[in-house]
Design a protein around this motif. Structure first.
Motif, mmCIF file in Angstrom:
data_model
loop_
_atom_site.group_PDB
_atom_site.id
_atom_site.type_symbol
_atom_site.label_atom_id
_atom_site.label_comp_id
_atom_site.label_asym_id
_atom_site.label_seq_id
_atom_site.Cartn_x
_atom_site.Cartn_y
_atom_site.Cartn_z
ATOM 1 N N GLU A 140 0.848 -1.178 0.000
ATOM 2 C CA GLU A 140 0.000 0.000 0.000
ATOM 3 C C GLU A 140 0.887 1.233 0.000
ATOM 4 O OE1 GLU A 140 -2.779 -0.046 3.183
ATOM 5 O OE2 GLU A 140 -3.520 -2.030 2.696
ATOM 6 N N LYS A 141 0.280 2.374 -0.295
ATOM 7 C CA LYS A 141 1.043 3.614 -0.284
ATOM 8 C C LYS A 141 1.541 3.899 1.126
ATOM 9 C CE LYS A 141 -1.006 6.059 -4.126
ATOM 10 N NZ LYS A 141 -1.639 7.283 -4.565
ATOM 11 N N LEU B 130 13.760 9.463 6.953
ATOM 12 C CA LEU B 130 12.652 9.303 5.993
ATOM 13 C C LEU B 130 13.194 8.957 4.619
ATOM 14 C CD1 LEU B 130 9.603 9.640 5.308
ATOM 15 C CD2 LEU B 130 10.118 12.032 4.827
ATOM 16 N N LYS B 131 14.217 9.681 4.200
ATOM 17 C CA LYS B 131 14.809 9.424 2.883
ATOM 18 C C LYS B 131 15.417 8.031 2.817
ATOM 19 C CE LYS B 131 18.271 11.310 -0.267
ATOM 20 N NZ LYS B 131 19.266 12.363 -0.458
ATOM 21 N N ALA B 132 16.120 7.613 3.868
ATOM 22 C CA ALA B 132 16.747 6.287 3.876
ATOM 23 C C ALA B 132 15.699 5.180 3.862
ATOM 24 C CB ALA B 132 17.647 6.143 5.092
ATOM 25 N N HIS B 133 14.646 5.331 4.675
ATOM 26 C CA HIS B 133 13.611 4.301 4.737
ATOM 27 C C HIS B 133 12.853 4.198 3.411
ATOM 28 C CE1 HIS B 133 10.760 1.610 6.653
ATOM 29 N NE2 HIS B 133 9.791 2.307 6.070
ATOM 30 N N LEU B 134 12.525 5.344 2.812
ATOM 31 C CA LEU B 134 11.798 5.312 1.535
ATOM 32 C C LEU B 134 12.671 4.767 0.415
ATOM 33 C CD1 LEU B 134 9.791 8.658 1.662
ATOM 34 C CD2 LEU B 134 8.933 6.334 1.994
ATOM 35 N N ALA C 191 13.552 0.351 -3.274
ATOM 36 C CA ALA C 191 14.425 -0.659 -3.875
ATOM 37 C C ALA C 191 13.738 -2.020 -3.912
ATOM 38 C CB ALA C 191 15.739 -0.741 -3.104
ATOM 39 N N GLU C 192 12.885 -2.295 -2.924
ATOM 40 C CA GLU C 192 12.152 -3.558 -2.895
ATOM 41 C C GLU C 192 10.998 -3.559 -3.885
ATOM 42 O OE1 GLU C 192 10.829 -4.520 1.019
ATOM 43 O OE2 GLU C 192 12.795 -4.196 1.901
ATOM 44 N N TYR C 193 10.331 -2.413 -4.029
ATOM 45 C CA TYR C 193 9.175 -2.332 -4.931
ATOM 46 C C TYR C 193 9.272 -1.034 -5.718
ATOM 47 C CZ TYR C 193 4.441 -2.610 -6.653
ATOM 48 O OH TYR C 193 3.350 -2.679 -7.480
ATOM 49 N N GLY D 18 13.807 8.725 -4.628
ATOM 50 C CA GLY D 18 13.584 7.997 -5.884
ATOM 51 C C GLY D 18 12.146 7.607 -6.125
ATOM 52 N N ILE D 19 11.216 8.157 -5.373
ATOM 53 C CA ILE D 19 9.809 7.801 -5.526
ATOM 54 C C ILE D 19 9.135 8.830 -6.416
ATOM 55 C CG2 ILE D 19 7.624 7.518 -4.306
ATOM 56 C CD1 ILE D 19 9.248 6.390 -1.988
ATOM 57 N N ALA D 20 8.480 8.348 -7.464
ATOM 58 C CA ALA D 20 7.850 9.250 -8.424
ATOM 59 C C ALA D 20 6.365 9.452 -8.149
ATOM 60 C CB ALA D 20 8.046 8.713 -9.842
#
Length: 139
Positions: free
Chosen positions: A60-61, A84-88, A93-95, A124-126
């Motif tokens: 989920e988002k 936050l940046k590291a976790h996201l 990278a997983e999905y 890296g999230i679009a």
């Protein structure tokens, strides 16, 4: 009163177009069956797998909440912008198609929301969205 002296011919039904279509269909199915026979004759032993569905379910988002006192929470965990940046980045990278929903308090300056959105983009999230509530007023 004129009398008819000759018999009228009954109208003839032309079956030629129907026969042409029938022959075309027969040829089509004969050629199609030849291809499937050639495919069966290939000596290839393909591997067998069980039908387990997708390897991983689409997550989920991720929800990021920004409170009026400046706290940023990822889900139920309070984080700073670096965490936050590291976790996201690790989740992305997983999905690859991971999405993020940013919910900011109405009293939070937009600059803080923009900073969080920039951090999400740097991870890296679009796919990003901002949550708002519709008012009952109509203009």
């Amino acid at each position: 009163m004129p009398l008819k002296t000759h018999n009228e011919e009954a109208p003839a039904l032309n079956l030629t177009p129907m026969i042409d279509i029938l022959f075309l269909l027969i040829i089509f199915f004969m050629v199609g069956s030849k291809f499937t026979e050639m495919e069966r004759s290939v000596d290839l032993d393909v591997p067998q797998v069980s039908d387990m569905g997708a390897l991983t379910a689409a997550p989920e988002k991720k929800v990021i909440n920004i409170f009026r006192d400046g706290r940023v929470m990822l889900g139920t965990q309070e984080v700073n912008l670096e965490d936050l940046k590291a976790h996201l980045a690790a989740s992305q990278a997983e999905y690859r198609d991971l999405g993020v929903l940013v919910r900011g308090d109405s009293d939070v300056p937009f600059q803080q929301v923009a900073t969080v959105l920039t951090t999400v983009r740097q991870a890296g999230i679009a796919e990003m969205a901002i949550s708002v509530r519709l008012s009952n007023e109509r203009r």
